[in-house]
Design a protein around this motif. Structure first.
Motif, PDB file in Angstrom:
ATOM      1  N   UNK A 175      56.342  -0.450 118.475  1.00 43.73           N
ATOM      2  CA  UNK A 175      55.224   0.515 118.436  1.00 43.73           C
ATOM      3  C   UNK A 175      55.279   1.318 117.141  1.00 43.73           C
ATOM      4  N   UNK A 176      56.486   1.755 116.784  1.00 47.30           N
ATOM      5  CA  UNK A 176      56.643   2.486 115.523  1.00 47.30           C
ATOM      6  C   UNK A 176      56.257   1.598 114.336  1.00 47.30           C
ATOM      7  N   UNK A 177      56.550   0.301 114.450  1.00 54.20           N
ATOM      8  CA  UNK A 177      56.222  -0.633 113.377  1.00 54.20           C
ATOM      9  C   UNK A 177      54.717  -0.691 113.162  1.00 54.20           C
ATOM     10  N   UNK A 178      53.989  -0.636 114.286  1.00 54.34           N
ATOM     11  CA  UNK A 178      52.529  -0.663 114.160  1.00 54.34           C
ATOM     12  C   UNK A 178      52.048   0.594 113.429  1.00 54.34           C
ATOM     13  N   UNK A 179      52.649   1.731 113.810  1.00 54.84           N
ATOM     14  CA  UNK A 179      52.292   2.977 113.110  1.00 54.84           C
ATOM     15  C   UNK A 179      52.666   2.879 111.628  1.00 54.84           C
ATOM     16  N   UNK A 204      51.552   2.796  95.614  1.00 51.33           N
ATOM     17  CA  UNK A 204      52.844   2.209  95.973  1.00 51.33           C
ATOM     18  C   UNK A 204      53.271   1.145  94.971  1.00 51.33           C
ATOM     19  N   UNK A 205      54.589   0.932  94.963  1.00 52.65           N
ATOM     20  CA  UNK A 205      55.145  -0.119  94.109  1.00 52.65           C
ATOM     21  C   UNK A 205      54.763  -1.465  94.722  1.00 52.65           C
ATOM     22  N   UNK A 206      54.369  -2.469  93.958  1.00 46.90           N
ATOM     23  CA  UNK A 206      54.029  -3.774  94.527  1.00 46.90           C
ATOM     24  C   UNK A 206      55.212  -4.336  95.312  1.00 46.90           C
ATOM     25  N   UNK A 207      54.912  -4.905  96.475  1.00 46.71           N
ATOM     26  CA  UNK A 207      55.986  -5.491  97.276  1.00 46.71           C
ATOM     27  C   UNK A 207      56.492  -4.569  98.362  1.00 46.71           C
ATOM     28  N   UNK A 208      56.280  -3.284  98.204  1.00 45.44           N
ATOM     29  CA  UNK A 208      56.807  -2.310  99.180  1.00 45.44           C
ATOM     30  C   UNK A 208      56.202  -2.520 100.562  1.00 45.44           C
ATOM     31  N   UNK A 209      54.884  -2.717 100.592  1.00 43.76           N
ATOM     32  CA  UNK A 209      54.188  -2.830 101.871  1.00 43.76           C
ATOM     33  C   UNK A 209      54.735  -3.983 102.714  1.00 43.76           C
ATOM     34  N   UNK A 210      54.800  -5.165 102.119  1.00 39.62           N
ATOM     35  CA  UNK A 210      55.260  -6.321 102.899  1.00 39.62           C
ATOM     36  C   UNK A 210      56.714  -6.148 103.305  1.00 39.62           C
ATOM     37  N   UNK A 211      57.497  -5.557 102.419  1.00 42.61           N
ATOM     38  CA  UNK A 211      58.917  -5.366 102.691  1.00 42.61           C
ATOM     39  C   UNK A 211      59.133  -4.438 103.879  1.00 42.61           C
ATOM     40  N   UNK A 212      58.447  -3.303 103.820  1.00 48.99           N
ATOM     41  CA  UNK A 212      58.679  -2.296 104.854  1.00 48.99           C
ATOM     42  C   UNK A 212      58.167  -2.799 106.204  1.00 48.99           C
ATOM     43  N   UNK A 237      63.655  -1.588 121.726  1.00 48.37           N
ATOM     44  CA  UNK A 237      62.942  -2.609 120.951  1.00 48.37           C
ATOM     45  C   UNK A 237      61.439  -2.396 121.023  1.00 48.37           C
ATOM     46  N   UNK A 238      60.957  -2.154 122.229  1.00 47.40           N
ATOM     47  CA  UNK A 238      59.522  -1.926 122.403  1.00 47.40           C
ATOM     48  C   UNK A 238      59.103  -0.698 121.613  1.00 47.40           C
ATOM     49  N   UNK A 239      59.892   0.355 121.685  1.00 47.86           N
ATOM     50  CA  UNK A 239      59.562   1.591 120.964  1.00 47.86           C
ATOM     51  C   UNK A 239      59.496   1.323 119.459  1.00 47.86           C
ATOM     52  N   UNK A 240      60.409   0.497 118.969  1.00 49.48           N
ATOM     53  CA  UNK A 240      60.440   0.248 117.528  1.00 49.48           C
ATOM     54  C   UNK A 240      59.249  -0.604 117.095  1.00 49.48           C
ATOM     55  N   UNK A 264      60.735  -5.251 107.692  1.00 45.41           N
ATOM     56  CA  UNK A 264      61.913  -4.538 108.203  1.00 45.41           C
ATOM     57  C   UNK A 264      61.641  -3.992 109.599  1.00 45.41           C
ATOM     58  N   UNK A 265      60.520  -3.317 109.765  1.00 45.45           N
ATOM     59  CA  UNK A 265      60.201  -2.713 111.055  1.00 45.45           C
ATOM     60  C   UNK A 265      59.960  -3.760 112.138  1.00 45.45           C
ATOM     61  N   UNK A 266      59.121  -4.728 111.821  1.00 43.25           N
ATOM     62  CA  UNK A 266      58.790  -5.719 112.838  1.00 43.25           C
ATOM     63  C   UNK A 266      60.014  -6.520 113.262  1.00 43.25           C
ATOM     64  N   UNK A 267      60.757  -6.999 112.258  1.00 45.34           N
ATOM     65  CA  UNK A 267      61.929  -7.811 112.597  1.00 45.34           C
ATOM     66  C   UNK A 267      62.933  -7.020 113.419  1.00 45.34           C
TER      67      UNK A 267
END
Ligand code: UDP
Ligand code: MG
Length: 316
Positions: free
Chosen positions: A247-251, A265-273, A242-245, A276-279
């Motif tokens: 950290x990857x989310x921050x990257x 980028x397509x609008x919406x992609x940034x917030x979506x991605x 979880x911690x590793x992920x 996903x990573x943070x959650x």
């Protein structure tokens, strides 16, 4: 003189039982003649719900040798680890020192004398350790050795290349019997007793007769039981993941922002991605955290003894 009880768990061992009885009686006779053990020392066969003639043979042997061959019949097949425990706990009330050995004579009965010598030197536990595994198939050898490596990695203290051929004094078995856990992995539990130990070394032979009662499925179950009964490392692993992920989310966030400002980028992609990573990371950390508590509960419900007193110096 110390009375020895040799505990032998047997499951469908009709082909090898007489051989085992004979070989072990010879060892007993030899040790009795040398004055190393009591003349009432015995072999205790534990019939683990065999479907063949194993129990009848044990009865026959007992009739022919009432002192040196004794038996316990379990009501149904409970598995090697439980059968062995039943035998040890029964034997401890009948003798001063126990040795556990498989019925198939793969372990060298000639080192029993050495075990007894070490017991007389004051060791409470003597492990029989295999020198090499020439007679095992390549498959058995590699899986078995992988098993010891994984156990080590998981922080479970076991003796390398030692199975369940070992000497335990009466008090060691008594302390062992206080470990009331249901999931037994004896070779992980014995080192927890803390008594003075030693090893004897031998070459493992081929099975004298019959075939292995430990197919791959049972072996994997034993290995998994060993790990899950002794180690909460798999839970720590989830927390770490979880911690590793996160950290990857921050990257990934940095990358997403760069892409966002670069405008390709397509609008919406940034917030979506980012979600996903943070959650994903936060969920894993949470599961790991809950797991830590479950791990503690797990260790608590085992009701293991918290210490084992070896000696007390007091005025008489
Ligand atoms: N055994 C038992 N109950 C079982 C399976 C095995 O008591 O359900 C006994 C078996 O009779 C033998 C010992 O455990 O004395 C070790 O089994 P085996 O020699 O077949 O295992 P391997 O040496 O092949 O790993
Ligand atoms: Mg065997």
């Amino acid at each position: 003189m110390d009375k020895l009880g040799i505990v032998v768990p047997c499951y469908n061992e009709e082909e090898v039982l007489k051989l085992a009885s004979e070989a072990l009686r010879q060892v007993l006779d030899g040790l009795i003649a040398k004055g190393k053990i009591d003349k009432d020392s015995f072999i205790l066969f534990v019939n683990d719900g065999s479907k063949d003639r194993t129990w009848e043979l044990i009865e026959e042997e007992h009739k022919a040798h009432p002192v040196s061959v004794r038996g316990v019949k379990l009501a149904g097949n409970v598995g090697h680890q439980y059968a062995l425990t039943a035998g040890l706990v029964t034997a401890k009330d009948m003798c001063d020192v126990t040795i556990s050995i498989d019925a198939d004579l793969q372990d060298d009965v000639d080192v029993i004398e050495e075990m007894i010598d070490k017991f007389h030197e004051g060791k409470d536990i003597v492990y029989g350790v295999r020198k090499e595994r020439k007679t095992d198939t390549f498959f058995k050898r590699t899986t078995a050795q992988g098993f010891y490596k994984v156990m080590q990695l998981m922080g479970v203290k076991t003796v390398y290349n030692h199975a369940d051929f070992r000497l335990m004094s009466k008090r060691a078995v008594e302390q062992f019997s206080k470990y009331e856990e249901t999931n037994l992995f004896i070779r992980g539990m014995v080192p927890l007793l803390g008594y003075e130990t030693d090893c004897v070394y031998y070459n493992r032979k081929e099975r004298a007769a019959g075939e292995s009662k430990y197919p791959l499925k049972k072996m994997l179950a034993l290995a998994f039981n060993g790990i899950s009964s002794f180690s909460v490392k798999p839970i720590n692993f989830i927390t770490g993941l979880g911690v590793a992920i996160v950290i990857l989310a921050i990257l990934a966030a940095i990358y997403a922002f760069i892409s966002f400002f670069a405008g390709n980028v397509v609008p919406g992609w940034t917030s979506l991605i980012l979600s996903v990573w943070f959650l994903g990371g936060i969920q894993l950390i949470s599961i790991g955290l809950v797991g830590q508590y479950i791990g503690k509960i797990y260790m608590e419900v085992k009701h293991r003894p918290r210490y084992n007193i070896e000696k007390v110096l007091d005025v008489e």
